[in-house]
Enzyme design. Structure first.
Site: not given
Ligand code: HSE
Length: 349
Positions: A18, A231, A328
């Protein structure tokens, strides 16, 4: 969710975590509840929220969204509808139909998020994950478990936050053969490199990124490239079906980049960026994350601050670049909403 007869059914949501993203999501859901029902026949209740520090709340008919917003904005303790459940108990015992996993990412073993996802699938619940761990570490297992139980495993929020990567690839690029991608996938390091361009030292820029809340709980995840690597693994697995393991990806972070490098690049008309690359040439696959000096004519060189971008290399269109917010609360909250709407169509395989 639309049944086979097309009648709408309410989605019962359980939130794990949360923090910033949940706050952004709750605000969006509160603002758009009527529009979502009218335009997308999307109806929902948040029935449960579980956190490590504030405990768990549960009401089978739905918690008040305005009260949740109040709690999120004021960071107050949970005092109503509380339950002696941890997140796993909540997933197992609540009447939720979809679990939104928003706890912090563990880049090594993805726990406890991985257990949360396994428990959700075991009990026939869909997973929407903003947590990068499960998809980065165990994509094939997650997808197989979801399929077995007829559940969704959706991850739009994990890469480029709200900027639509998965839906863009799966819908807008249909019919293309995509031979790879290059991307700026980490907002914090892009912010730091951009700050260094305007004269900050690495340490000053890092401190500023920390203050603005751009960094992961362990800043090494950003600086040393683990976040971008996770990612890239998600993109390789989800978009290209490649069964790429984290250890298959070469990784180098930005810790070695100094003002000397930045200045030297500037003199050459170039700019340093942390670039994630996936290149597929038949059986030959190159997957890497490393700092690269890009010429200013490269679209990725123009992506500054916390913006992220991906250039897809396609056969019919050539290079196609999408760019937008990479982090964000509200932006990532939007990505979760986008997955909820995908779930609502029933077309999530
Ligand atoms: N720490 C990550 C970034 C947050 O700066 O891209 C979003 O995945």
């Amino acid at each position: 969710m639309l049944s086979s007869k097309g009648s709408a059914r309410k989605h019962l949501i359980a939130l794990v975590g949360f923090g910033t993203v949940a706050k952004g999501l709750c605000q969006i859901l509160l603002e758009k509840r009527d529009i979502l029902k009218r335009d997308y026949q999307f109806e929902f209740e948040i029935v449960a929220v579980s956190t490590r520090s504030r405990g768990t709340m549960f009401h089978p008919a739905g918690l008040s969204l305005s009260y949740l917003n109040y709690l999120a904005l004021n960071n107050e303790p949970f005092v109503e509808n509380t339950k002696e459940w941890d997140a796993e108990d909540m997933i197992r015992n609540s009447n939720a139909t979809v679990v939104i996993e928003l706890a912090h990412t563990d880049f090594v073993n993805a726990e406890p998020a991985l257990t949360h996802c396994r428990t959700a699938f075991e009990t026939g619940k869909h997973i929407i994950s903003g947590n990068k761990g499960p998809a980065a570490v165990a994509y094939s297992e997650m997808k197989a478990l979801a399929r077995k139980r007829g559940c969704a495993f959706l991850n739009e929020a994990t890469v480029l936050s709200g900027t639509p990567v998965f839906s863009f690839f799966n819908h807008s690029l249909r019919g293309n053969q995509v031979n790879g991608l290059r991307g700026i996938l980490n907002g914090a390091t892009n912010f730091i490199l951009s700050k260094m361009e305007t004269g900050s030292s690495f340490d000053q820029a890092l401190l500023q990124a920390q203050k603005l809340g751009y960094l992961e709980a362990d800043s090494s995840a950003d600086i040393d490239g683990y976040d971008a690597l996770a990612k890239l693994a998600i993109l390789a697995n989800d978009l290209f079906d490649l069964a790429v393991d984290l250890s298959d990806i070469r990784r180098e972070g930005i810790a070695t980049i100094t003002q000397v490098h930045i200045e030297a690049a500037r003199r050459e008309g170039k700019r340093w960026k942390l670039v994630a690359t996936l290149s597929i040439d038949g059986a030959e696959i190159i997957a890497q994350v490393k700092p690269e000096k890009l010429s200013l004519s490269d679209p990725l060189a123009q992506v500054n601050g916390t913006l992220n971008a991906i250039t897809f290399s396609t056969d019919l269109l050539g290079d196609v670049t999408i760019t937008g917010p990479g982090a964000g609360g509200r932006e990532t909250g939007y990505a979760v909403l986008s997955d909820l709407l995908t779930l609502n169509t029933g077309d999530f395989s």
